[in-house]
Every structure is written in structure tokens, then in C-alpha cells.
Design a protein around this motif. Structure first.
Motif, PDB file in Angstrom:
ATOM      1  N   PHE A  34       7.939   5.822   9.890  1.00 47.81           N
ATOM      2  CA  PHE A  34       8.406   5.759   8.515  1.00 47.81           C
ATOM      3  C   PHE A  34       7.487   6.569   7.603  1.00 47.81           C
ATOM      4  CE2 PHE A  34       8.286   3.734   4.329  1.00 47.81           C
ATOM      5  CZ  PHE A  34       9.627   3.797   3.970  1.00 47.81           C
ATOM      6  N   VAL A  35       6.175   6.374   7.724  1.00 47.50           N
ATOM      7  CA  VAL A  35       5.201   7.074   6.883  1.00 47.50           C
ATOM      8  C   VAL A  35       5.275   8.579   7.127  1.00 47.50           C
ATOM      9  CG1 VAL A  35       2.723   7.446   6.484  1.00 47.50           C
ATOM     10  CG2 VAL A  35       3.643   5.115   6.588  1.00 47.50           C
ATOM     11  N   ARG A  36       5.367   8.984   8.379  1.00 49.84           N
ATOM     12  CA  ARG A  36       5.446  10.418   8.691  1.00 49.84           C
ATOM     13  C   ARG A  36       6.677  11.071   8.065  1.00 49.84           C
ATOM     14  NH1 ARG A  36       3.790   8.483  13.940  1.00 49.84           N
ATOM     15  NH2 ARG A  36       1.568   8.877  14.153  1.00 49.84           N
ATOM     16  N   GLY A  37       7.733  10.316   7.853  1.00 50.39           N
ATOM     17  CA  GLY A  37       8.958  10.846   7.287  1.00 50.39           C
ATOM     18  C   GLY A  37       9.029  10.800   5.773  1.00 50.39           C
TER      19      GLY A  37
ATOM     20  N   ALA B 151       0.833  -1.205   0.000  1.00 46.49           N
ATOM     21  CA  ALA B 151       0.000   0.000   0.000  1.00 46.49           C
ATOM     22  C   ALA B 151       0.864   1.250   0.000  1.00 46.49           C
ATOM     23  CB  ALA B 151      -0.920  -0.003   1.219  1.00 46.49           C
ATOM     24  N   ILE B 152       1.900   1.247   0.818  1.00 53.05           N
ATOM     25  CA  ILE B 152       2.783   2.414   0.893  1.00 53.05           C
ATOM     26  C   ILE B 152       3.456   2.649  -0.450  1.00 53.05           C
ATOM     27  CG2 ILE B 152       4.854   3.358   1.980  1.00 53.05           C
ATOM     28  CD1 ILE B 152       4.015   1.743   4.516  1.00 53.05           C
ATOM     29  N   GLN B 153       3.973   1.601  -1.038  1.00 49.11           N
ATOM     30  CA  GLN B 153       4.649   1.727  -2.331  1.00 49.11           C
ATOM     31  C   GLN B 153       3.690   2.263  -3.400  1.00 49.11           C
ATOM     32  OE1 GLN B 153       6.823  -1.156  -5.517  1.00 49.11           O
ATOM     33  NE2 GLN B 153       6.880  -1.802  -3.420  1.00 49.11           N
ATOM     34  N   THR B 154       2.475   1.787  -3.406  1.00 51.37           N
ATOM     35  CA  THR B 154       1.479   2.230  -4.379  1.00 51.37           C
ATOM     36  C   THR B 154       1.146   3.702  -4.201  1.00 51.37           C
ATOM     37  OG1 THR B 154       0.554  -0.002  -4.491  1.00 51.37           O
ATOM     38  CG2 THR B 154      -0.858   1.798  -5.252  1.00 51.37           C
ATOM     39  N   VAL B 155       0.962   4.116  -2.957  1.00 52.04           N
ATOM     40  CA  VAL B 155       0.646   5.520  -2.679  1.00 52.04           C
ATOM     41  C   VAL B 155       1.823   6.417  -3.044  1.00 52.04           C
ATOM     42  CG1 VAL B 155       0.170   7.175  -0.823  1.00 52.04           C
ATOM     43  CG2 VAL B 155      -1.111   5.032  -0.948  1.00 52.04           C
ATOM     44  N   VAL B 156       3.032   6.000  -2.714  1.00 56.09           N
ATOM     45  CA  VAL B 156       4.215   6.796  -3.067  1.00 56.09           C
ATOM     46  C   VAL B 156       4.307   6.949  -4.583  1.00 56.09           C
ATOM     47  CG1 VAL B 156       6.739   6.858  -3.059  1.00 56.09           C
ATOM     48  CG2 VAL B 156       5.510   6.287  -0.963  1.00 56.09           C
TER      49      VAL B 156
ATOM     50  N   LYS C 157      -0.296  10.756   3.528  1.00 56.04           N
ATOM     51  CA  LYS C 157       0.199  10.259   4.821  1.00 56.04           C
ATOM     52  C   LYS C 157      -0.971   9.871   5.721  1.00 56.04           C
ATOM     53  CE  LYS C 157       4.524  12.802   4.942  1.00 56.04           C
ATOM     54  NZ  LYS C 157       5.338  13.812   5.627  1.00 56.04           N
ATOM     55  N   ALA C 158      -1.994  10.706   5.763  1.00 51.31           N
ATOM     56  CA  ALA C 158      -3.155  10.415   6.617  1.00 51.31           C
ATOM     57  C   ALA C 158      -3.836   9.121   6.190  1.00 51.31           C
ATOM     58  CB  ALA C 158      -4.145  11.580   6.573  1.00 51.31           C
ATOM     59  N   ARG C 159      -3.979   8.907   4.873  1.00 44.89           N
ATOM     60  CA  ARG C 159      -4.597   7.661   4.389  1.00 44.89           C
ATOM     61  C   ARG C 159      -3.769   6.451   4.800  1.00 44.89           C
ATOM     62  NH1 ARG C 159      -4.786  10.400  -0.404  1.00 44.89           N
ATOM     63  NH2 ARG C 159      -3.473   8.868  -1.451  1.00 44.89           N
ATOM     64  N   LEU C 160      -2.453   6.561   4.671  1.00 46.17           N
ATOM     65  CA  LEU C 160      -1.590   5.438   5.035  1.00 46.17           C
ATOM     66  C   LEU C 160      -1.597   5.191   6.533  1.00 46.17           C
ATOM     67  CD1 LEU C 160       1.447   6.011   2.662  1.00 46.17           C
ATOM     68  CD2 LEU C 160      -0.287   4.207   2.523  1.00 46.17           C
ATOM     69  N   LEU C 161      -1.596   6.256   7.320  1.00 45.31           N
ATOM     70  CA  LEU C 161      -1.587   6.092   8.774  1.00 45.31           C
ATOM     71  C   LEU C 161      -2.895   5.495   9.289  1.00 45.31           C
ATOM     72  CD1 LEU C 161       0.248   9.377   9.756  1.00 45.31           C
ATOM     73  CD2 LEU C 161       1.129   7.043   9.993  1.00 45.31           C
ATOM     74  N   ALA C 162      -3.963   5.625   8.521  1.00 53.69           N
ATOM     75  CA  ALA C 162      -5.257   5.058   8.919  1.00 53.69           C
ATOM     76  C   ALA C 162      -5.353   3.559   8.635  1.00 53.69           C
ATOM     77  CB  ALA C 162      -6.387   5.796   8.207  1.00 53.69           C
ATOM     78  N   LEU C 163      -4.458   3.040   7.796  1.00 48.95           N
ATOM     79  CA  LEU C 163      -4.504   1.615   7.457  1.00 48.95           C
ATOM     80  C   LEU C 163      -3.981   0.740   8.585  1.00 48.95           C
ATOM     81  CD1 LEU C 163      -3.091   1.571   3.813  1.00 48.95           C
ATOM     82  CD2 LEU C 163      -5.461   1.267   4.516  1.00 48.95           C
TER      83      LEU C 163
ATOM     84  N   TYR D 182      10.213   1.141  -4.407  1.00 42.79           N
ATOM     85  CA  TYR D 182      10.442  -0.270  -4.103  1.00 42.79           C
ATOM     86  C   TYR D 182      11.644  -0.431  -3.180  1.00 42.79           C
ATOM     87  CZ  TYR D 182      11.766  -5.130  -4.554  1.00 42.79           C
ATOM     88  OH  TYR D 182      12.125  -6.412  -4.270  1.00 42.79           O
ATOM     89  N   ALA D 183      12.743   0.199  -3.525  1.00 40.92           N
ATOM     90  CA  ALA D 183      13.958   0.089  -2.711  1.00 40.92           C
ATOM     91  C   ALA D 183      13.739   0.667  -1.322  1.00 40.92           C
ATOM     92  CB  ALA D 183      15.128   0.783  -3.401  1.00 40.92           C
ATOM     93  N   LEU D 184      13.000   1.746  -1.253  1.00 41.03           N
ATOM     94  CA  LEU D 184      12.708   2.383   0.028  1.00 41.03           C
ATOM     95  C   LEU D 184      12.009   1.401   0.974  1.00 41.03           C
ATOM     96  CD1 LEU D 184      12.744   5.294   1.323  1.00 41.03           C
ATOM     97  CD2 LEU D 184      10.389   5.472   0.507  1.00 41.03           C
ATOM     98  N   LEU D 185      11.002   0.716   0.452  1.00 37.57           N
ATOM     99  CA  LEU D 185      10.254  -0.248   1.264  1.00 37.57           C
ATOM    100  C   LEU D 185      11.039  -1.521   1.501  1.00 37.57           C
ATOM    101  CD1 LEU D 185       7.430   0.332   2.413  1.00 37.57           C
ATOM    102  CD2 LEU D 185       7.927   1.753   0.473  1.00 37.57           C
ATOM    103  N   ARG D 186      11.814  -1.926   0.520  1.00 32.37           N
ATOM    104  CA  ARG D 186      12.646  -3.122   0.685  1.00 32.37           C
ATOM    105  C   ARG D 186      13.611  -2.920   1.847  1.00 32.37           C
ATOM    106  NH1 ARG D 186      15.966  -3.444  -4.051  1.00 32.37           N
ATOM    107  NH2 ARG D 186      17.289  -2.084  -2.843  1.00 32.37           N
TER     108      ARG D 186
END
Length: 108
Positions: free
Chosen positions: A72-75, A32-37, A83-89, A52-56
Motif C-alpha cells: 500500500f505504501v509503495r503505491g 502515521a501514514i495519514q499524517t505523512v500523506v 515512503k522510506a520513512r513509512l516503510l521503516a516503521l 482519511y478515506a484512503l486509509l479507512r
């Protein structure tokens, strides 16, 4: 077909075990994070070179907890709404493309 239906009827889902497993594996949100980024990059709201590398680097070969993933998401170099959508997951609420896939299978 009868044997298949009977066999499926005998499957017991231990929901508490599944919930505990999800709670222990926050790294499942990496997709999800990779997709949003990637969407933020396309929209011009991020300059991250390789999502991809960031999440890997965050998830490979180790568990990631709630607090660590939130930090991690906040940064991330993405918009505040993203960020808000990701933090809600949570691992229990994230289904990725599962719903769309089921809908597609239903049409075939």
C-alpha cells in the motif's frame, strides 16, 4: 497516595503479549501514514484528495499485515523519502505524538 503507589507496584506488564498484539495489528500505522500523506500534500508532493478515506478503505473492519501495508505504501502518490520513512516503521516502533505529549505533561 500510598495505596495508589502500592497498587501500581503490583502491575505486571506481559511484554511478550504486548509485542505479539502489536505485531498482529499493523493497521495501527494508519495514523502515521495519514499524517505523512497530509504533509506531502501540503509540500506539493502529492495529489491525494482524501488521506482519511484512503486509509479507512484499507483498514476499516479488518487486519492489515506487513506485506499488505508495505505494498500500500509503495503505491502511494508521495515522495520517495516519505515512503522510506513509512516503510521503516513498525507497530512496535511507532509512538505518534506520545513523546511530545509526555514532555508537555511534564511541563504542566
Amino acid at each position: 497516595m500510598y495505596n495508589l503507589q502500592r497498587g501500581l507496584g503490583e502491575i505486571f506488564v506481559a511484554e511478550d503479549v504486548l509485542a505479539a498484539d502489536l505485531e498482529a495489528n499493523w493497521e495501527v500505522l494508519a495514523e502515521a501514514i495519514q499524517t505523512v500523506v497530509r504533509a506531502e500534500i501540503v509540500a506539493g508532493r502529492s495529489r491525494i484528495a482524501d488521506p482519511y478515506a484512503l486509509l479507512r478503505n484499507l483498514t476499516r473492519g479488518r487486519r492489515v499485515g506487513t506485506a499488505e501495508l508495505a505494498e500500500f505504501v509503495r503505491g502511494l502518490d508521495i515522495g520517495d523519502d516519505a515512503k522510506a520513512r513509512l516503510l521503516a516503521l513498525t507497530p512496535a516502533t511507532y509512538t505518534g505524538l506520545a513523546s511530545a505529549s509526555v514532555d508537555e505533561l511534564g511541563r504542566t
